[in-house]
Design a protein around this motif. Structure first.
Motif, PDB file in Angstrom:
ATOM      1  N   ASP A 150     -17.469  43.188 -22.792  1.00 19.64           N
ATOM      2  CA  ASP A 150     -17.307  42.218 -23.879  1.00 19.64           C
ATOM      3  C   ASP A 150     -16.656  40.934 -23.375  1.00 19.64           C
ATOM      4  N   LEU A 151     -15.702  41.083 -22.475  1.00 16.35           N
ATOM      5  CA  LEU A 151     -15.056  39.900 -21.913  1.00 16.35           C
ATOM      6  C   LEU A 151     -16.000  39.153 -20.974  1.00 16.35           C
ATOM      7  N   ALA A 160     -18.862  40.574  -9.119  1.00 15.89           N
ATOM      8  CA  ALA A 160     -17.821  40.088 -10.012  1.00 15.89           C
ATOM      9  C   ALA A 160     -16.924  39.074  -9.304  1.00 15.89           C
ATOM     10  N   TYR A 161     -16.523  39.392  -8.084  1.00 15.07           N
ATOM     11  CA  TYR A 161     -15.679  38.467  -7.309  1.00 15.07           C
ATOM     12  C   TYR A 161     -16.403  37.149  -7.061  1.00 15.07           C
ATOM     13  N   LYS A 162     -17.697  37.250  -6.785  1.00 16.57           N
ATOM     14  CA  LYS A 162     -18.483  36.045  -6.522  1.00 16.57           C
ATOM     15  C   LYS A 162     -18.580  35.171  -7.769  1.00 16.57           C
ATOM     16  N   PHE A 163     -18.851  35.770  -8.919  1.00 20.34           N
ATOM     17  CA  PHE A 163     -18.977  35.000 -10.148  1.00 20.34           C
ATOM     18  C   PHE A 163     -17.647  34.378 -10.563  1.00 20.34           C
ATOM     19  N   VAL A 164     -16.556  35.101 -10.372  1.00 19.71           N
ATOM     20  CA  VAL A 164     -15.259  34.633 -10.870  1.00 19.71           C
ATOM     21  C   VAL A 164     -14.624  33.629  -9.919  1.00 19.71           C
ATOM     22  N   THR A 165     -14.769  33.817  -8.606  1.00 16.91           N
ATOM     23  CA  THR A 165     -13.982  33.027  -7.654  1.00 16.91           C
ATOM     24  C   THR A 165     -14.795  32.083  -6.785  1.00 16.91           C
ATOM     25  N   GLN A 166     -16.049  32.423  -6.466  1.00 20.42           N
ATOM     26  CA  GLN A 166     -16.774  31.657  -5.459  1.00 20.42           C
ATOM     27  C   GLN A 166     -17.835  30.729  -6.039  1.00 20.42           C
ATOM     28  N   TRP A 167     -18.266  30.959  -7.250  1.00 19.03           N
ATOM     29  CA  TRP A 167     -19.315  30.159  -7.854  1.00 19.03           C
ATOM     30  C   TRP A 167     -18.767  29.301  -8.977  1.00 19.03           C
ATOM     31  N   ARG A 168     -19.424  28.171  -9.189  1.00 24.15           N
ATOM     32  CA  ARG A 168     -19.145  27.426 -10.414  1.00 24.15           C
ATOM     33  C   ARG A 168     -19.503  28.279 -11.619  1.00 24.15           C
ATOM     34  N   ARG A 169     -18.881  27.972 -12.720  1.00 28.06           N
ATOM     35  CA  ARG A 169     -19.150  28.757 -13.921  1.00 28.06           C
ATOM     36  C   ARG A 169     -20.579  28.490 -14.398  1.00 28.06           C
ATOM     37  N   PRO A 170     -21.433  29.515 -14.463  1.00 27.47           N
ATOM     38  CA  PRO A 170     -22.804  29.285 -14.929  1.00 27.47           C
ATOM     39  C   PRO A 170     -22.831  29.048 -16.431  1.00 27.47           C
ATOM     40  N   LEU A 171     -23.894  28.411 -16.879  1.00 31.57           N
ATOM     41  CA  LEU A 171     -24.052  28.164 -18.306  1.00 31.57           C
ATOM     42  C   LEU A 171     -24.281  29.486 -19.027  1.00 31.57           C
ATOM     43  N   ALA A 172     -23.562  29.682 -20.112  1.00 34.71           N
ATOM     44  CA  ALA A 172     -23.714  30.900 -20.909  1.00 34.71           C
ATOM     45  C   ALA A 172     -25.036  30.856 -21.658  1.00 34.71           C
ATOM     46  N   SER A 173     -25.955  31.728 -21.304  1.00 34.68           N
ATOM     47  CA  SER A 173     -27.257  31.776 -21.958  1.00 34.68           C
ATOM     48  C   SER A 173     -27.474  33.156 -22.562  1.00 34.68           C
ATOM     49  N   ARG A 174     -28.345  33.209 -23.541  1.00 35.41           N
ATOM     50  CA  ARG A 174     -28.589  34.446 -24.270  1.00 35.41           C
ATOM     51  C   ARG A 174     -29.889  35.101 -23.790  1.00 35.41           C
ATOM     52  N   ALA A 175     -29.931  36.427 -23.912  1.00 38.69           N
ATOM     53  CA  ALA A 175     -31.126  37.207 -23.583  1.00 38.69           C
ATOM     54  C   ALA A 175     -31.015  38.534 -24.306  1.00 38.69           C
ATOM     55  N   LYS A 176     -32.164  39.115 -24.667  1.00 40.49           N
ATOM     56  CA  LYS A 176     -32.170  40.376 -25.395  1.00 40.49           C
ATOM     57  C   LYS A 176     -32.275  41.586 -24.477  1.00 40.49           C
ATOM     58  N   ASP A 177     -32.829  41.398 -23.287  1.00 42.97           N
ATOM     59  CA  ASP A 177     -33.017  42.514 -22.366  1.00 42.97           C
ATOM     60  C   ASP A 177     -33.104  41.966 -20.954  1.00 42.97           C
ATOM     61  N   ILE A 178     -33.500  42.824 -19.999  1.00 45.15           N
ATOM     62  CA  ILE A 178     -33.555  42.406 -18.596  1.00 45.15           C
ATOM     63  C   ILE A 178     -34.909  41.820 -18.228  1.00 45.15           C
ATOM     64  N   GLY A 179     -35.783  41.618 -19.216  1.00 45.72           N
ATOM     65  CA  GLY A 179     -37.019  40.887 -18.996  1.00 45.72           C
ATOM     66  C   GLY A 179     -38.079  41.691 -18.261  1.00 45.72           C
ATOM     67  N   ILE A 180     -38.777  41.022 -17.359  1.00 49.17           N
ATOM     68  CA  ILE A 180     -39.909  41.636 -16.651  1.00 49.17           C
ATOM     69  C   ILE A 180     -39.474  42.765 -15.728  1.00 49.17           C
ATOM     70  N   LEU A 218     -10.274  38.340 -16.070  1.00 49.14           N
ATOM     71  CA  LEU A 218     -11.462  38.920 -15.447  1.00 49.14           C
ATOM     72  C   LEU A 218     -11.201  39.274 -13.986  1.00 49.14           C
ATOM     73  N   TYR A 219     -10.469  38.432 -13.296  1.00 42.54           N
ATOM     74  CA  TYR A 219     -10.185  38.713 -11.886  1.00 42.54           C
ATOM     75  C   TYR A 219      -9.339  39.972 -11.742  1.00 42.54           C
ATOM     76  N   GLU A 220      -8.324  40.125 -12.586  1.00 46.86           N
ATOM     77  CA  GLU A 220      -7.416  41.258 -12.463  1.00 46.86           C
ATOM     78  C   GLU A 220      -8.051  42.564 -12.956  1.00 46.86           C
ATOM     79  N   CYS A 221      -8.861  42.484 -14.019  1.00 44.60           N
ATOM     80  CA  CYS A 221      -9.400  43.699 -14.645  1.00 44.60           C
ATOM     81  C   CYS A 221     -10.835  44.002 -14.252  1.00 44.60           C
ATOM     82  N   TRP A 222     -11.461  43.119 -13.467  1.00 44.23           N
ATOM     83  CA  TRP A 222     -12.878  43.302 -13.187  1.00 44.23           C
ATOM     84  C   TRP A 222     -13.229  43.009 -11.730  1.00 44.23           C
TER      85      TRP A 222
END
Length: 957
Positions: free
Chosen positions: A339-340, A751-771, A322-326
């Motif tokens: 997808d990744l 992307a850099y923040k999610f991959v390198t600076q933050w703890r890995r968030p819990l993978a949760s499901r959603a159908k759309d962007i909500g409100i 993810l770091y190299e390709c995203w």
């Protein structure tokens, strides 16, 4: 003969490892699939061969079930604790050697597995030994082990008071809860059918493909060799079932459930484990809120950096990939590997980046058209009759724009401002406003289609959210009054209707009060602008004195930005207080209520001063000799002689640039500084090699946790930007271009923040962007109204049109070219007698520097009669014609654009036709596969009954 040879070469049970057993089961399934077509072709009865294979598989299953059932003796908390010794082996090493399976040393040292190197860490809990909530924690951990989760503890290498609890879910637990949670897993590869095409179409496609061969490869697509084969995207999926496990594609049980799914299952278990006796004493969230645990998070999959190149040695793990390709800046122009991202972070975060990427892609045509409008203004600048007349009007003297200190000025002094105004306010502006209103509708409609495709590819079509748990605060407040839940049938706390209404009324009053605070802040900015115009007009420096109005606008915008940022901090606390005061029942209700308040606060805060400049500045000032004043003291500010549009452009440009720059700094700069400070302290204590030897859980714990509100800040920033891009785009056509440039950076920053600076968030499901989708639709409707008013009221488009058709040289000829605009500037200015000035607004200068004698008359922007007419300074007929044309334009523009918007939304279906056909096809194939599999199972049972001498009448089939 081939099958008998294969059976004779089957290894003995005692020498089969767990991987070998799984391979054997897979080979057994493949053998059944391979045999099936030949059963009807030969006379050989393969039932005995299949029965033999099944007996072997049963023996292997029994052996391994017994082997896995040999659990280590029960251990208390002290025996589970190890003081950071990553190289020590567990007591199960001998048991592993018996099976003959060698555990790589890398698994023992990379911090992703238990000390035995076999059990992968699925979740991390962190607590402090000095925390007094010991009893609750011990009960919670005993119940965790009772659920089947394996546990191991490590003390921190940097702080002995910090304890890490490592959790692992065995296969049996994963299978059990995956079935309960309806986790969809792959069970057969997809078969793609090509549509029948005619020969003529085939020839055209061959010519197109040959032409494409001459063109360079698509540079924005990622290298397929770099990305892993995400098997679940090429397979039909179905809810996991242990009874039908043989239908699913299981190459390796350790990797069948990916890491995100494993952590989601473990989190699901932790949310339903009790920690104390009582009806509501349950769940990890409550333990985190009362301080029993300090943190809880899944692990990242190792380091995001590698000494070796990804092109030559491949990716070390998904995080590195993810770091190299995203997340790397070198791939800013490439598509996102959604997808990744979904596989690593879950569907909810994947949908956010899918929406952000779609929004950024849709900004390309808007930015291109906006840039075209700006360049059209540049190319037609020398041919613009209005700007020519302004620049040549050296004999027209304008009245002062403020009291006393502002001097008389030639109209030609505003030549530069007239030219800049033409860059944004030209013949293409109306077309661009209509285009942007339609663009907003097309963007939302095509996002629906894009979301449907993503939901299909990610198995979210039939997914429904589980019945949410009640918030602990709601339970504590209304625990005395209960009623039956119509869905679960269980008693739950109940909020009375009168109590709910009273809280909503108080909350609405708080929202109204904060909006009044915003209006008061805008009023303060208005007073600042009124006072400082005179101050800058009397300034010592000639540069500021000659550009007093621009200096006033620039400083007012900067001060307004500072007030916006300070009030945002206040609004967050007020919105949090009001949302908690409402006592929402579930977390989703709390999140929607908080989102709506924060968006309303920040939207009003960010755009209130822009609305003032666009629709109120210079509209209610009166005229020279009879100015309207604030509190009968301060004269209201007037527009520049070239119009108010230049002030609106400055407001939008400065606010947009400063806001985006500040947001990007806070999103990335703040976590970077905090993580750098943590690394610096670790280097001082343990040297440069200390941090590299830390286990993964220690590294992740030192990272910043994800925002407490999840993706709220990311969505809010983009939605506010969408508002800026659409609402006043007629006044600032370069807004889509600035938004596009910002979003290209924003995607990689997030992307850099999610991959390198933050703890890995819990993978949760959603159908759309909500409100947020509803908010986007509301902004799209508001943008039509505001752009209609900007064109009709703020810009000079309507006055020029009226002059060209009614009062200009081409009046009555049906033409409106540049030759028809001759004399427009003089017709748009009224005459004022200098001797009619009020005492407090009379300028200190008498204007003798222009003609050598005191001025008798000056000009101002308005349609009024001259001072010697029957009704001095009354409105002329041209004023009423312009006003009627403005109102007519607003009505026609709004109705036309709304009709186009509704027509587009009607013509564009929410589901693409090929997706609808694929969904029907898949549903049909799944039913056929399930029917065939069930029929095959019944046939096997029938053969077994015949073999055992048991037969029943009226059997089916």
């Amino acid at each position: 003969a081939g099958f008998s040879t294969a059976l004779s070469q089957t290894p003995s049970i005692s020498s089969i490892s767990s991987e070998g057993r799984e391979d054997l089961q897979v080979n057994q399934l493949e053998t059944q699939i391979w045999i099936k077509p030949d059963i009807q072709k030969t006379d050989v009865d393969f039932s005995e061969i299949l029965n033999a294979i099944q007996e072997i598989a049963k023996d292997v299953n029994i052996f391994f079930d017994e082997l896995e059932g040999v659990n280590s003796p029960s251990k208390d908390d002290d025996s589970l604790l190890h003081h950071g010794n990553l190289t020590s082996t567990s007591d199960d090493a001998s048991r592993l050697e018996v099976v003959g399976e060698e555990v790589p040393d890398k698994n023992k040292t990379n911090g992703l597995y238990f000390r035995d190197g076999k059990c992968r860490i699925d979740y991390i809990l962190v607590y402090r030994k000095s925390n007094p909530q010991t009893e609750k924690r011990e009960v919670f951990e005993r119940n965790i082990r009772a659920e089947g989760l394996q546990m191991e503890k490590e003390s921190s290498l940097t702080n002995s008071d910090i304890i890490f609890v490592k959790l692992h879910a065995p296969w049996e637990v994963l299978g059990k809860y995956a079935e309960l949670m309806n986790v969809r897993m792959p069970f057969r590869r997809k078969i793609y059918y090509l549509h029948r095409r005619y020969k003529f179409m085939n020839r055209i496609e061959k010519q197109i493909s040959r032409f494409r061969g001459w063109l360079p490869r698509k540079p924005m697509k990622l290298d397929k060799e770099t990305l892993p084969d995400l098997e679940e995207n090429d397979c039909y999926t179905a809810p996991f079932s242990q009874q039908r496990i043989h239908h699913f594609i299981i190459h390796n049980k350790d990797t069948f459930f990916n890491n995100a799914t494993r952590s989601r299952i473990v989190h699901h278990i932790l949310q339903r484990v009790k920690y104390e006796e009582g009806k509501n004493k349950i769940g990890l969230n409550r333990l985190l809120s009362n301080g029993s645990y300090e943190a809880a998070f899944p692990l990242h999959e190792g380091s995001y950096r590698s000494k070796n190149s990804i092109k030559t040695h491949g990716a070390e793990n998904h995080r590195h990939l993810l770091y190299e390709c995203w997340a790397s800046w070198g791939v800013w122009y490439k598509y996102q590997p959604l997808d990744l991202v979904r596989r690593y972070f879950g569907e909810k975060i994947g949908l956010y980046f899918a929406w952000l990427g779609w929004y950024t892609g849709m900004l390309f045509p808007a930015a291109f058209i906006g840039l075209f409008v700006f360049l059209y203004g540049v190319t037609t600048l020398n041919h613009c009759q209005v700007s020519k007349e302004v620049c040549q009007a050296t004999d027209i003297i304008m009245c002062p724009i403020c009291d006393k200190y502002c001097p008389f000025m030639r109209l030609s002094d505003s030549c530069v401002y007239a030219k800049v105004t033409h860059l944004f306010d030209n013949g293409a502006t109306v077309f661009f406003a209509v285009f942007m209103a339609v663009w907003a509708t097309v963007f939302l409609e095509f996002w629906k289609r894009r979301r449907a495709v993503i939901a299909y590819d990610w198995d979210l079509i039939d997914w429904e959210e589980e019945e949410e748990e009640i918030r602990p605060q709601f339970e504590a407040k209304y625990s005395k009054k209960e009623r039956m839940n119509p869905i679960s049938g269980k008693p739950e706390p109940y909020q009375a209707f009168a109590d709910k209404c009273s809280r909503l009324i108080v909350s609405a009053s708080g929202i109204f009060f904060m909006i009044c605070v915003v209006i008061a802040a805008v009023f303060g900015i208005v007073i600042y602008r009124v006072v400082t115009v005179s101050t800058f007009a009397a300034f010592k420096w000639a540069l500021i004195r000659n550009n007093s109005q621009v200096a006033t606008t620039g400083t007012a915008v900067c001060i307004n930005f500072c007030i916006i940022m300070l009030l945002n901090v206040l609004y967050e606390k007020v919105a949090l207080f009001l949302t908690n005061l409402e006592q929402p029942r579930t977390e989703s209700e709390w999140e929607n209520s908080f989102t709506l308040k924060m968006f309303l606060f920040q939207f009003v805060n960010l755009n209130s001063s822009t609305f003032y400049i666009a629709f109120f500045l210079g509209r209610f000032t009166g005229h020279p000799g009879a100015y309207l004043r604030l509190i009968n003291r301060w004269r209201l500010e007037e527009c520049h002689p070239s119009g108010c549009l230049i002030d609106l452009c400055m407001q939008m440009g400065i606010i947009m640039v400063l806001k985006q720059t500040w947001n990007n700094f806070m999103e990335l700069g703040y976590p970077l500084i905090q993580n750098w400070w943590t690394r610096r302290k670790l280097r001082q204590e343990y040297g440069t090699q200390g941090k590299t030897s830390f286990p993964q859980w220690e590294k992740d714990y030192n990272l910043q946790p994800m925002n407490a509100y999840g993706l709220f800040d990311e969505y809010l920033e983009m939605i506010l930007q969408f508002g800026f891009t659409t609402i006043f785009v007629a006044a600032f056509p370069l807004a889509p271009l600035l938004a596009l440039l910002n979003n290209i950076i924003e995607i990689r920053l997030d992307a850099y923040k999610f991959v390198t600076q933050w703890r890995r968030p819990l993978a949760s499901r959603a159908k759309d962007i909500g409100i947020w989708y509803g908010i986007l639709e509301g902004i799209g409707i508001l943008s039509v109204i505001t752009n209609a008013f900007v064109i009709a009221v703020t810009s000079d488009f309507i006055p020029r049109l009226v002059y060209a058709y009614k009062y200009g040289p081409c009046a009555g000829q049906g033409e409106a070219g540049q030759k028809c605009m001759v004399g427009y500037v003089n017709a748009s200015l009224s005459v004022f007698l200098v001797s009619d000035f009020e005492n407090r607004s009379e300028p200190t200068s008498n204007g003798s520097e222009f003609s050598g004698s005191p001025l008798k008359y000056c000009r101002y922007r308005d349609y009024r009669d001259p001072p010697h007419s029957a009704v001095p300074y009354g409105y002329t007929l041209q004023f009423w014609h312009v006003l009627a044309a403005r109102l007519a334009f607003i009505i026609v523009f709004e109705h036309l654009v709304f009709c186009i918007k509704h027509l587009i939304s009607y013509l564009i279906p929410d589901l693409p036709k090929d997706l609808r056909d694929r969904m029907r096809r898949e549903k049909y194939l799944i039913q056929e596969m399930m029917y065939e599999a069930e029929l095959e199972r019944l046939q096997k049972e029938r053969k077994e009954r015949k073999k055992n001498g048991k037969s029943y009448h009226n059997e089916w089939p």
